[in-house]
Design a protein around this motif. Structure first.
Motif, PDB file in Angstrom:
ATOM      1  N   THR A  36       0.632  -1.197   0.250  1.00 51.79           N
ATOM      2  CA  THR A  36       0.251  -0.411   0.320  1.00 51.79           C
ATOM      3  C   THR A  36       0.455   1.295   0.250  1.00 51.79           C
ATOM      4  O   THR A  36       0.672   2.601  -0.824  1.00 51.79           O
ATOM      5  CB  THR A  36      -0.528  -0.157   1.066  1.00 51.79           C
ATOM      6  OG1 THR A  36      -1.727  -1.204   1.556  1.00 51.79           O
ATOM      7  CG2 THR A  36      -1.665   1.496   1.165  1.00 51.79           C
ATOM      8  N   GLY A  39      -0.267   4.464  -0.192  1.00 54.57           N
ATOM      9  CA  GLY A  39      -1.848   4.646  -1.017  1.00 54.57           C
ATOM     10  C   GLY A  39      -2.255   5.231  -3.007  1.00 54.57           C
ATOM     11  O   GLY A  39      -3.666   4.982  -2.871  1.00 54.57           O
ATOM     12  N   THR A  55      -6.450  -3.719  -1.037  1.00 51.92           N
ATOM     13  CA  THR A  55      -4.730  -2.808  -1.331  1.00 51.92           C
ATOM     14  C   THR A  55      -3.937  -3.751   0.557  1.00 51.92           C
ATOM     15  O   THR A  55      -5.029  -3.641   1.385  1.00 51.92           O
ATOM     16  CB  THR A  55      -4.609  -1.390  -0.837  1.00 51.92           C
ATOM     17  OG1 THR A  55      -2.903  -1.234  -0.825  1.00 51.92           O
ATOM     18  CG2 THR A  55      -5.216  -0.355  -0.002  1.00 51.92           C
ATOM     19  N   ASP A  57      -1.036  -4.583   2.760  1.00 56.46           N
ATOM     20  CA  ASP A  57       0.341  -4.069   3.685  1.00 56.46           C
ATOM     21  C   ASP A  57      -0.094  -5.031   4.406  1.00 56.46           C
ATOM     22  O   ASP A  57      -0.714  -4.959   5.827  1.00 56.46           O
ATOM     23  CB  ASP A  57       0.217  -2.238   3.531  1.00 56.46           C
ATOM     24  CG  ASP A  57       1.891  -1.547   2.966  1.00 56.46           C
ATOM     25  OD1 ASP A  57       1.388  -1.286   2.548  1.00 56.46           O
ATOM     26  OD2 ASP A  57       2.747  -2.738   3.628  1.00 56.46           O
ATOM     27  N   GLY A  81      -1.479   4.693   3.537  1.00 59.18           N
ATOM     28  CA  GLY A  81      -2.481   4.266   3.081  1.00 59.18           C
ATOM     29  C   GLY A  81      -3.501   5.140   3.139  1.00 59.18           C
ATOM     30  O   GLY A  81      -4.990   5.719   2.892  1.00 59.18           O
ATOM     31  N   MET A  93      -8.458  -1.664   2.253  1.00 63.33           N
ATOM     32  CA  MET A  93      -7.419  -1.677   3.338  1.00 63.33           C
ATOM     33  C   MET A  93      -7.132  -2.721   3.874  1.00 63.33           C
ATOM     34  O   MET A  93      -8.194  -2.580   4.643  1.00 63.33           O
ATOM     35  CB  MET A  93      -6.143  -0.704   3.388  1.00 63.33           C
ATOM     36  CG  MET A  93      -5.237  -0.550   4.060  1.00 63.33           C
ATOM     37  SD  MET A  93      -4.258   0.680   3.960  1.00 63.33           S
ATOM     38  CE  MET A  93      -3.278   0.559   4.618  1.00 63.33           C
TER      39      MET A  93
END
Length: 181
Positions: A36, A39, A55, A57, A81, A93
């Motif tokens: 991420t 972002g 996304t 991470d 992000g 996320m």
């Protein structure tokens, strides 16, 4: 990753992801991004009409360890992000210690952008995960890897090239776009 896409790379990614089509998509691409960082890329991909973006991470603690080993920029936890968060319910996320997809194995993606942990094992794990999901769902898949370039003395990204080269040698159709990394 610690670096943002260059403007021409962002344009190519947006074009590729928005023009790629699979009969299963119904004009609503499901997109996953590994890595991420700020972002930016998730935010960009979320602008494709009808898209839904995940996304992924690693946790902040794990990010500190890896990035310090690789001498990369380390974001504060609340920075990770932050641009993707502006896209609300279009971007989801996921934070996990291993940056693994902790989602139903039946969830397959149409487009994957791999720009997380650049070590070989991690790039291969992320790649195999999305390929397996696509295979199980009988979906076509477009994978874009960031930071593919020949190793150099100051490069922490040798795992990306090794993974992509191995997959290409085994029959996966892979192309390097000149002028990108």
């Amino acid at each position: 990753s610690g670096s943002m896409l260059e403007a021409h790379e962002a344009g190519l990614l947006l074009w590729a992801a928005s023009t790629f089509s699979s009969p299963a998509m119904d004009g609503k691409p499901l997109i996953v991004e590994f890595g991420t960082n700020w972002g930016h890329t998730a935010c960009l991909l979320s602008m494709i009409r009808g898209s839904k973006v995940w996304t992924i991470d690693i946790s902040h603690r794990d990010r500190l360890l890896i990035h310090q080993q690789q001498h990369k920029e380390v974001l504060m936890d609340n920075q990770t992000g932050m641009f993707a968060a502006e896209r609300g319910n279009v971007v989801q996320m996921i934070r996990s210690p291993t940056a693994r997809l902790n989602l139903s194995p039946r969830l397959a993606f149409d487009v994957a952008f791999i720009d997380g942990d650049h070590r070989y094992e991690a790039v291969m794990r992320d790649t195999e995960d999305v390929i397996c999901r696509a295979h199980l769902a009988k979906r076509a898949l477009l994978i874009c890897w960031h930071d593919y370039h020949p190793p150099s003395a100051d490069s922490n990204w040798v795992g990306v090239q090794k993974c992509v080269d191995e997959l290409s040698a085994s029959g996966l159709q892979a192309r390097h776009v000149a002028g990108t990394r």
